[in-house]
Design an enzyme around this catalytic site. Sequence first.
Site, PDB file in Angstrom:
ATOM      1  CE  LYS A 148      77.495 -22.660  24.777  1.00 51.39           C
ATOM      2  NZ  LYS A 148      78.052 -24.000  25.075  1.00 51.39           N
ATOM      3  CE1 TYR A 191      79.810 -21.619  20.770  1.00 51.15           C
ATOM      4  CE2 TYR A 191      81.530 -22.799  20.590  1.00 51.15           C
ATOM      5  CZ  TYR A 191      80.411 -22.371  21.297  1.00 51.15           C
ATOM      6  OH  TYR A 191      80.186 -23.280  22.408  1.00 51.15           O
ATOM      7  CE1 TYR A 211      75.721 -26.875  27.975  1.00 53.51           C
ATOM      8  CE2 TYR A 211      77.422 -26.922  30.224  1.00 53.51           C
ATOM      9  CZ  TYR A 211      76.751 -26.027  28.739  1.00 53.51           C
ATOM     10  OH  TYR A 211      77.605 -24.579  28.508  1.00 53.51           O
ATOM     11  CB  VAL A 253      84.377 -25.443  30.271  1.00 53.24           C
ATOM     12  CG1 VAL A 253      83.795 -26.669  30.316  1.00 53.24           C
ATOM     13  CG2 VAL A 253      85.102 -24.840  28.440  1.00 53.24           C
ATOM     14  CB  SER A 303      79.666 -22.492  27.935  1.00 53.98           C
ATOM     15  OG  SER A 303      79.660 -23.626  27.060  1.00 53.98           O
TER      16      SER A 303
END
Length: 310
Positions: free
Chosen positions: A70, A194, A246, A264, A67
């Site tokens: 992103k 993705y 998050y 992760v 991630s």
Amino acid sequence: MSASAALDRLAAEVHHDVQARIGEGRVADYIPALARIDPRQFGLALHTCSGETAAVGACRQGFSIQSVSKVFTLTLALGRVGDALWQRVGREPSGSPFNSIVQLEREQGIPRNPLINAGALVVTDAILAGRAPQVAVAEILAYLRELSDDMHIKVDREVAQSEADTGFRNASLANFIKSFGNLVHPVEHVLETYFNQCALRMNCVQLARAGLFLAHGGVDPLTSHRVVDAQAARRINAIMMTCGHYDASGDFAFRVGLPGKSGVGGAILAIAPRQAAVAVWSPGLNAAGNSLVGSLALESLSRRTGWSVF
Ligand code: GLN
């Protein structure tokens, strides 16, 4: 002591601070190719805006950036579509786990922010711009190579395939968003792009280098190349601060006080505005899916340097 000797010493001290904790946490086992990774690893690298670097531990060991990608796809998408992106994705913390679907129905398929999976899928859709997934993936890869000034970066196809084989949750998110008309491209194209962006394999030295423009108002301080305008750089940092971890973003701000983005695979990229970009990696995750030892290392670093933005 020279600036670079002081930086080496800082990195060594941070390493020492977390040494006894290395191996804590659980690797991400929902992606089979990540489940095999030994959690007893730790690396850290930092690049300052004035050109100094320091690195310790497994700082050249490659890992899946997951991630953290992103942040870079958000940067690319903002450069491509500008503020129009905010019609399709919000910029509020979700208070939910990275792969949560619950808010999407209530909020009519507009994801809360670009750093949760749902929002990142919309960002990836914006990058596709009518092209085939392989073309978009090649663009993202070329972008990361340019930002990190390293042509050796690759996509780990095994990780991408492993995620595609088991990515039922991401497929659900993409289909759900598509049902609200907030994905332009076929769901399979968005997912393929993705999964490949998440499977980019980098090391701490490369990742810190790639993020350095965010510490310097959108300009790479070493090449003077403008990556994004200053306002976009400030906004990306703001979103990293409020959403980058998050439902643990508040805790990360409380402990570290720097914009950061976790993945992760165990990496965290943190930005100390006007000072440095820092990448840490340790695969054991805490309950929110963020690197446990990586977070501790950044906490130690911000305590030792005073680099907190607060
Ligand atoms: N590829 C991972 C997923 O979509 C990324 C999640 C993460 O790093 N938090 O599940």
